[in-house]
Design a protein around this motif. Structure first.
Motif, PDB file in Angstrom:
ATOM      1  N   ALA A 382       0.816  -1.206   0.000  1.00 49.92           N
ATOM      2  CA  ALA A 382       0.000   0.000   0.000  1.00 49.92           C
ATOM      3  C   ALA A 382       0.846   1.251   0.000  1.00 49.92           C
ATOM      4  O   ALA A 382       0.367   2.327  -0.309  1.00 49.92           O
ATOM      5  CB  ALA A 382      -0.940  -0.009   1.201  1.00 49.92           C
ATOM      6  N   HIS A 383       2.096   1.164   0.335  1.00 44.66           N
ATOM      7  CA  HIS A 383       2.971   2.329   0.392  1.00 44.66           C
ATOM      8  C   HIS A 383       4.163   2.086  -0.520  1.00 44.66           C
ATOM      9  O   HIS A 383       4.728   0.997  -0.533  1.00 44.66           O
ATOM     10  CB  HIS A 383       3.432   2.558   1.839  1.00 44.66           C
ATOM     11  CG  HIS A 383       4.029   3.913   2.044  1.00 44.66           C
ATOM     12  ND1 HIS A 383       5.303   4.231   1.627  1.00 44.66           N
ATOM     13  CD2 HIS A 383       3.518   5.031   2.620  1.00 44.66           C
ATOM     14  CE1 HIS A 383       5.569   5.491   1.944  1.00 44.66           C
ATOM     15  NE2 HIS A 383       4.507   5.998   2.549  1.00 44.66           N
ATOM     16  N   PRO A 384       4.592   3.094  -1.323  1.00 40.42           N
ATOM     17  CA  PRO A 384       5.697   2.878  -2.264  1.00 40.42           C
ATOM     18  C   PRO A 384       6.961   2.359  -1.598  1.00 40.42           C
ATOM     19  O   PRO A 384       7.694   1.569  -2.195  1.00 40.42           O
ATOM     20  CB  PRO A 384       5.916   4.273  -2.873  1.00 40.42           C
ATOM     21  CG  PRO A 384       4.606   4.974  -2.706  1.00 40.42           C
ATOM     22  CD  PRO A 384       4.011   4.445  -1.440  1.00 40.42           C
ATOM     23  N   GLU A 385       7.250   2.803  -0.357  1.00 42.02           N
ATOM     24  CA  GLU A 385       8.476   2.384   0.307  1.00 42.02           C
ATOM     25  C   GLU A 385       8.438   0.922   0.716  1.00 42.02           C
ATOM     26  O   GLU A 385       9.452   0.351   1.097  1.00 42.02           O
ATOM     27  CB  GLU A 385       8.731   3.275   1.525  1.00 42.02           C
ATOM     28  CG  GLU A 385       9.116   4.693   1.128  1.00 42.02           C
ATOM     29  CD  GLU A 385       9.141   5.636   2.315  1.00 42.02           C
ATOM     30  OE1 GLU A 385       8.746   5.201   3.411  1.00 42.02           O
ATOM     31  OE2 GLU A 385       9.560   6.790   2.145  1.00 42.02           O
ATOM     32  N   ALA A 386       7.251   0.284   0.666  1.00 40.71           N
ATOM     33  CA  ALA A 386       7.118  -1.118   1.052  1.00 40.71           C
ATOM     34  C   ALA A 386       7.177  -2.048  -0.148  1.00 40.71           C
ATOM     35  O   ALA A 386       7.055  -3.255   0.016  1.00 40.71           O
ATOM     36  CB  ALA A 386       5.810  -1.323   1.799  1.00 40.71           C
ATOM     37  N   MET A 387       7.365  -1.509  -1.353  1.00 40.23           N
ATOM     38  CA  MET A 387       7.456  -2.345  -2.544  1.00 40.23           C
ATOM     39  C   MET A 387       8.887  -2.840  -2.723  1.00 40.23           C
ATOM     40  O   MET A 387       9.843  -2.207  -2.286  1.00 40.23           O
ATOM     41  CB  MET A 387       7.008  -1.545  -3.768  1.00 40.23           C
ATOM     42  CG  MET A 387       5.561  -1.064  -3.675  1.00 40.23           C
ATOM     43  SD  MET A 387       5.045  -0.069  -5.099  1.00 40.23           S
ATOM     44  CE  MET A 387       5.039  -1.317  -6.385  1.00 40.23           C
ATOM     45  N   ALA A 388       9.021  -4.008  -3.362  1.00 41.04           N
ATOM     46  CA  ALA A 388      10.337  -4.606  -3.557  1.00 41.04           C
ATOM     47  C   ALA A 388      11.246  -3.654  -4.332  1.00 41.04           C
ATOM     48  O   ALA A 388      10.822  -2.967  -5.266  1.00 41.04           O
ATOM     49  CB  ALA A 388      10.206  -5.932  -4.305  1.00 41.04           C
ATOM     50  N   ALA A 389      12.517  -3.602  -3.919  1.00 43.63           N
ATOM     51  CA  ALA A 389      13.484  -2.702  -4.556  1.00 43.63           C
ATOM     52  C   ALA A 389      14.867  -3.332  -4.459  1.00 43.63           C
ATOM     53  O   ALA A 389      15.222  -3.916  -3.432  1.00 43.63           O
ATOM     54  CB  ALA A 389      13.470  -1.331  -3.888  1.00 43.63           C
ATOM     55  N   SER A 390      15.654  -3.193  -5.510  1.00 42.75           N
ATOM     56  CA  SER A 390      17.024  -3.690  -5.515  1.00 42.75           C
ATOM     57  C   SER A 390      17.976  -2.587  -5.099  1.00 42.75           C
ATOM     58  O   SER A 390      17.644  -1.393  -5.156  1.00 42.75           O
ATOM     59  CB  SER A 390      17.406  -4.183  -6.908  1.00 42.75           C
ATOM     60  OG  SER A 390      17.455  -3.079  -7.816  1.00 42.75           O
ATOM     61  N   ALA A 391      19.192  -2.980  -4.694  1.00 44.70           N
ATOM     62  CA  ALA A 391      20.201  -1.982  -4.325  1.00 44.70           C
ATOM     63  C   ALA A 391      20.517  -1.079  -5.506  1.00 44.70           C
ATOM     64  O   ALA A 391      20.620   0.145  -5.368  1.00 44.70           O
ATOM     65  CB  ALA A 391      21.461  -2.689  -3.830  1.00 44.70           C
ATOM     66  N   GLN A 392      20.650  -1.673  -6.696  1.00 46.30           N
ATOM     67  CA  GLN A 392      20.956  -0.870  -7.876  1.00 46.30           C
ATOM     68  C   GLN A 392      19.826   0.108  -8.169  1.00 46.30           C
ATOM     69  O   GLN A 392      20.052   1.271  -8.518  1.00 46.30           O
ATOM     70  CB  GLN A 392      21.193  -1.777  -9.080  1.00 46.30           C
ATOM     71  CG  GLN A 392      21.643  -1.041 -10.332  1.00 46.30           C
ATOM     72  CD  GLN A 392      22.944  -0.293 -10.137  1.00 46.30           C
ATOM     73  OE1 GLN A 392      23.838  -0.781  -9.448  1.00 46.30           O
ATOM     74  NE2 GLN A 392      23.055   0.888 -10.731  1.00 46.30           N
TER      75      GLN A 392
END
Length: 509
Positions: A382-392
């Motif tokens: 529900a929040h953008p910061e909680a979506m999967a993200a890679s280091a790159q």
């Protein structure tokens, strides 16, 4: 407080005080006996073998795949000062790895830093002698740049217990070891991928584990005491330790025993740090006491996880029905520790951050730490910061953590020094959040601390550390000496911050 008064106070402490939010009753996990961490055994020639590979294990009532050494949760190497160690490490992962011997003073070529990785399917030998004066509780973990965060998130860690040639605490020689980690699983029971919030703050899993389990109890006779060695092997979680109903003794830190025991009401144990403590059990049969981590705000950015402002139970101390035992004597002095002499070289290191563009990342004003939206189990997307993200991906978005205004570069040598030369480092945290600062290859002493806008405050006596916390805008003066030549790392031990650039190299000739 003297020893006799401590015993009276610890016995007077009653059962659990019913602290707000401190409950194990709401997740369906039954209490269990504290698991004893498995000991590694050498082969017929005295050599050890480690394989880091995926393994199916049960955690908190669920089955999941972790990346473990020899398929074990928290394997322990038990050594003695002066021992020659030979370990063959095989990489059973699909990405490079290393083994960093955190806290051991090993040659630079055996330190297991990111410059010397083990390719998938390959093996290498680590060979070194544990030096005199290196007794204490240490640990080992992966350190391949760009992959450390994922491997730590999958549980890759082990302990190293180095005993002195002659015990300085013969009446308290037995030590129960506690490896504290955390874990986040998705709905399918898999280790969840990193999110933007993880990279910004340092990952904190919802499952706080002690020796791979939850709700652990340790049973001892009433009024007895037990020495515990704790390792904070979490990627980003701080442990703010308290013992319900009594103070406890701090006997040692990263570098081994203190000069004298310290009576504590609480203890902050940041990622990478270790603590040697002596805990008192209740005096009444059947009574319990709880070792727990109280909330600690380290400057969280964005929506907070649900557990962030709740006390977290670690270990239940249960007094058995056996007859009470008398407390054994504890020496007034534990070890001789002298201040390092005046430094020949001074250096300055500034830790800072660069946030992505956008209003949700603009400094502490955008944090959820003070009443903002919070993460919910199963609702992270529900929040953008909680979506999967890679280091790159987060680096390309503009997020970085820096030392002296630059991100880590494998080819860059930030400082050069000489073996055996005493150095003094002024380390400044020029950011709004806490950072645990770790140095490879040596231990250091903290001389003085300065809060933002305050005066320098000298420390009363020396102790040996390899990791120390810097609060926001705090400065520390450290004194250290590298005994061995080579390239040595220094970095934030929030694993995600290390991966995103808060790391540097000093070359010692």
């Amino acid at each position: 407080m003297n020893r006799r008064d401590f015993i009276k106070l610890s016995l007077a402490g009653g059962a659990l005080a019913g602290l707000p939010g401190l409950s194990w009753a709401d997740d369906g996990i039954s209490p269990s006996t504290l698991a004893r961490l498995p000991r590694l055994e050498p082969d017929g020639e005295g050599r050890y073998h480690l394989t880091l590979a995926p393994a199916r294990v049960g955690v908190a009532g669920r089955e999941t795949e972790l990346w473990l050494y020899n398929g074990l949760l928290g394997p322990v190497l038990e050594l003695t000062e002066g021992d020659r160690l030979e370990v063959r490490v095989t990489n059973g992962l699909a990405q490079p790895t290393t083994v960093h011997w955190h806290g051991l003073k090993v040659p630079a070529g055996q330190d297991g830093g990111p410059h010397d990785t083990i390719a998938p399917g390959a093996s290498r030998w680590y060979r070194f002698t544990v030096p005199e004066g290196n007794a204490g509780l240490h640990w080992f973990h992966p350190h391949p740049h760009g992959h450390t965060a994922e491997q730590i998130a999958h549980g890759a860690a082990g302990l190293i217990l180095v005993k002195p040639r002659v015990s300085l605490l013969p009446d308290h020689d037995h030590q129960e070891l506690l490896l504290v980690t955390d874990l986040r699983l998705d709905a399918a029971g898999r280790v969840a991928p990193h999110t933007m919030a993880d990279w910004m703050n340092g990952r904190e899993g919802e499952l706080l584990l002690v020796n791979g389990g939850r709700h652990a109890s340790l049973v001892r006779p009433p009024a007895s005491e037990q020495r515990l060695g704790l390792v904070n092997a979490c990627a980003g979680r701080y442990l703010h330790l308290r013992l319900d109903g009594a103070p406890f003794w701090l006997l040692g830190t990263d570098g081994g025993l203190l000069a004298a025991p310290e009576l504590r009401e609480e203890l902050l144990l940041v990622p990478g740090q270790r603590a040697d403590v002596l805990l008192p059990w209740p005096a009444e049969n059947g009574a319990e006491r709880l070792l727990f981590s109280q909330p600690y705000d380290r400057g969280w950015m964005g929506p907070e996880p649900e557990h962030y402002r709740r006390p977290q139970p670690l270990l239940r101390l249960v007094a058995s029905g056996a007859a009470a035992v008398a407390a054994l004597p504890l020496p007034d002095r534990l070890a001789r520790i002298d201040w390092l002499p005046e430094a020949a070289v001074s250096r300055k290191l500034v830790l800072s951050e660069r946030m992505p563009a956008g209003p949700e990342h603009q400094g502490h004003a955008g944090h959820g730490a003070h009443g903002g939206a919070r993460h919910q189990q199963g609702g992270h997307a529900a929040h953008p910061e909680a979506m999967a993200a890679s280091a790159q991906g987060v680096l390309e978005a503009g997020l970085a953590f820096l030392v002296n205004d630059r991100a880590f570069d494998m080819e860059h040598i930030m400082f050069e020094g000489k073996a055996g030369q005493v150095e003094e480092w002024l380390v400044e945290n020029d950011s709004h959040m806490d950072h645990p600062f770790h140095v490879h290859g040596t231990h250091f002493q903290v001389l003085a601390v300065q809060a933002r806008g305050g005066d320098w405050q000298a420390l009363a006596g020396p102790r040996w550390l390899d990791t120390v916390n810097l609060a926001p805008y705090q400065k520390l003066r450290l004194r250290l000496r590298f005994e061995q030549p080579g390239d040595w790392l220094f970095h934030c031990h929030i694993i995600e911050h290390e991966e995103l650039g808060m790391m540097g190299t000093i070359r010692i000739g």
